[in-house]
Design an enzyme around this catalytic site. Structure first.
Site, PDB file in Angstrom:
ATOM      1  N   TYR A   1      41.772 -48.224  81.593  1.00 21.24           N
ATOM      2  CA  TYR A   1      40.817 -49.150  82.202  1.00 21.24           C
ATOM      3  C   TYR A   1      40.774 -50.465  81.453  1.00 21.24           C
ATOM      4  O   TYR A   1      41.327 -50.597  80.354  1.00 21.24           O
ATOM      5  CB  TYR A   1      39.427 -48.511  82.275  1.00 21.24           C
ATOM      6  CG  TYR A   1      38.648 -48.474  80.969  1.00 21.24           C
ATOM      7  CD1 TYR A   1      39.022 -47.624  79.932  1.00 21.24           C
ATOM      8  CD2 TYR A   1      37.546 -49.305  80.772  1.00 21.24           C
ATOM      9  CE1 TYR A   1      38.300 -47.596  78.742  1.00 21.24           C
ATOM     10  CE2 TYR A   1      36.816 -49.282  79.594  1.00 21.24           C
ATOM     11  CZ  TYR A   1      37.196 -48.422  78.586  1.00 21.24           C
ATOM     12  OH  TYR A   1      36.499 -48.397  77.414  1.00 21.24           O
TER      13      TYR A   1
ATOM     14  N   ARG B   1      46.498 -29.549  90.402  1.00 20.25           N
ATOM     15  CA  ARG B   1      46.228 -29.509  88.970  1.00 20.25           C
ATOM     16  C   ARG B   1      47.357 -28.845  88.188  1.00 20.25           C
ATOM     17  O   ARG B   1      47.675 -27.678  88.411  1.00 20.25           O
ATOM     18  CB  ARG B   1      44.907 -28.776  88.682  1.00 20.25           C
ATOM     19  CG  ARG B   1      44.513 -28.834  87.202  1.00 20.25           C
ATOM     20  CD  ARG B   1      43.138 -28.225  86.939  1.00 20.25           C
ATOM     21  NE  ARG B   1      42.771 -28.368  85.539  1.00 20.25           N
ATOM     22  CZ  ARG B   1      43.147 -27.521  84.573  1.00 20.25           C
ATOM     23  NH1 ARG B   1      43.878 -26.466  84.854  1.00 20.25           N
ATOM     24  NH2 ARG B   1      42.783 -27.744  83.330  1.00 20.25           N
TER      25      ARG B   1
ATOM     26  N   LYS C   1      43.850 -47.858  75.995  1.00 18.32           N
ATOM     27  CA  LYS C   1      42.485 -47.924  76.534  1.00 18.32           C
ATOM     28  C   LYS C   1      42.287 -46.886  77.639  1.00 18.32           C
ATOM     29  O   LYS C   1      42.254 -47.208  78.822  1.00 18.32           O
ATOM     30  CB  LYS C   1      42.193 -49.348  77.040  1.00 18.32           C
ATOM     31  CG  LYS C   1      40.701 -49.642  77.166  1.00 18.32           C
ATOM     32  CD  LYS C   1      40.455 -51.127  77.279  1.00 18.32           C
ATOM     33  CE  LYS C   1      39.021 -51.495  77.592  1.00 18.32           C
ATOM     34  NZ  LYS C   1      38.024 -50.989  76.653  1.00 18.32           N
TER      35      LYS C   1
ATOM     36  N   GLU D   1      35.878 -48.802  64.154  1.00 25.21           N
ATOM     37  CA  GLU D   1      35.335 -49.790  65.096  1.00 25.21           C
ATOM     38  C   GLU D   1      34.030 -49.261  65.656  1.00 25.21           C
ATOM     39  O   GLU D   1      33.598 -48.153  65.326  1.00 25.21           O
ATOM     40  CB  GLU D   1      36.338 -50.070  66.221  1.00 25.21           C
ATOM     41  CG  GLU D   1      36.728 -48.850  67.022  1.00 25.21           C
ATOM     42  CD  GLU D   1      37.857 -49.089  68.019  1.00 25.21           C
ATOM     43  OE1 GLU D   1      38.022 -50.215  68.506  1.00 25.21           O
ATOM     44  OE2 GLU D   1      38.574 -48.106  68.305  1.00 25.21           O
TER      45      GLU D   1
ATOM     46  N   LEU E   1      41.170 -49.914  69.101  1.00 22.32           N
ATOM     47  CA  LEU E   1      41.585 -50.657  70.287  1.00 22.32           C
ATOM     48  C   LEU E   1      41.878 -52.103  69.881  1.00 22.32           C
ATOM     49  O   LEU E   1      41.135 -52.689  69.087  1.00 22.32           O
ATOM     50  CB  LEU E   1      40.476 -50.645  71.344  1.00 22.32           C
ATOM     51  CG  LEU E   1      40.930 -51.298  72.649  1.00 22.32           C
ATOM     52  CD1 LEU E   1      41.883 -50.375  73.398  1.00 22.32           C
ATOM     53  CD2 LEU E   1      39.761 -51.654  73.521  1.00 22.32           C
TER      54      LEU E   1
END
Ligand code: PDD
Length: 284
Positions: free
Chosen positions: A32, A99, A148, A180, A204
């Site tokens: 994302y 799945r 991310k 972070e 990140l």
């Protein structure tokens, strides 16, 4: 009601649907981006587009996403939702398939979802004047935090823990060093030097971080990209975080201990001002 984007369609939010077999839902097999919007324009879209592509490449997500088309979708959502200040959330998953832990065939179409979040006052946030309170927690995330992904349960638990402790957010700590924040990059300032963890797989690679460090260097501020300890943070003159949703946000308390004078310091105030000025100018 918002208009959202799902796989080529613009729909009222209550009519948008994705499959129960979506791998984002079943395996957190998705990535994302969150891009801020100021004055109805996108802040650092090229940075977010580049990181999206990198996240997809690292996970061998083969879907081809045309970044010009993606820019147009962002702009169309701004128009359709009359968004002047807020955020655009974008998620791309490996798509829907029965799945199975193994990835589905590479032709499986990705799921692409975007929606807006209106946040009037994002740039004029009261917290920029008062500063945030932080608690430290162990970093219990997986090892590829540079990608991310939508696996945000641990950061979500961390925010809840901060809230229960009467704080605004948590900084995560590994081997005594701050990695972070739950959804932002972490910094301290000591004797005029800005210190933030170096890039690697442990954090990140913040788009805001990159811009803020460049502005800091242009303004002749000293920057050190290296790990720092919780003890160093507690003894710092200033502390702050950066992210697309908070820009540059001062931290005035860590684990109940006041940082500096207990009010936002001069370095962070200046960086926030420079960042907002420059990014408004460059927004598209
Ligand atoms: N979070 N570190 C983590 C773990 C993050 O989730 C984020 C962003 C950042 C800052 O990156 P950037 O400057 O590119 O926003 C650092 C977004 C805003 C979120 O999850 O809402």
């Amino acid at each position: 009601m918002r208009t959202v984007y799902v796989n080529g369609d613009y729909l009222p939010e209550d009519e948008a649907r994705i499959s129960v077999f979506d791998r984002g839902f079943l395996f957190a097999d998705g990535v994302y981006e969150v891009t801020s919007v100021l004055d109805g324009k996108l802040v650092d879209f090229p940075g977010h587009a580049a990181r999206l592509q990198r996240s997809m490449d690292e996970l061998a997500m083969e879907a081809e996403i045309d970044m010009d088309d993606l820019l147009e979708i962002h702009r169309e959502l701004i128009r359709r939702n009359d968004l002047t200040e807020g955020l655009i959330y974008l998620q791309v998953t490996r798509g829907a398939a029965d799945r199975d832990f193994l990835y589905p065939a590479s032709e499986t179409p990705p799921t692409i979802v975007l929606f807006t979040q209106s946040k009037p006052g994002l740039a004029e946030s009261p917290m920029a004047k008062t500063g945030m309170k932080i608690v430290t927690i162990p970093d219990r995330r997986w090892g590829r935090r540079d990608i991310k992904t939508v696996q945000l349960l641990y950061p979500s638990m961390g925010k809840m823990e901060a809230k229960r402790a009467g704080a605004d957010d948590a900084w995560m700590v590994e081997d005594g060093h701050v990695t972070e924040g739950t959804s932002n990059n972490a910094y301290i300032v000591k004797d005029g030097v800005i210190v933030t963890r170096h890039l690697g797989e442990e954090i990140l690679h913040g788009i805001t971080r990159k811009a803020v460090l460049a502005f800091a260097r242009e303004a002749q501020m000293k920057v050190e990209e290296r790990p720092f300890t919780v003890e160093e943070a507690l003894a710092a003159d200033e502390a702050f975080v950066t992210s697309a949703s908070s820009f540059v946000m001062p931290v005035v308390e860590i684990d109940g201990q006041t940082i500096g004078a207990g009010t936002p310091g001069a370095t962070v105030a200046r960086l926030r001002e420079i960042y907002l000025d420059e990014m408004r100018k460059a927004a598209i």
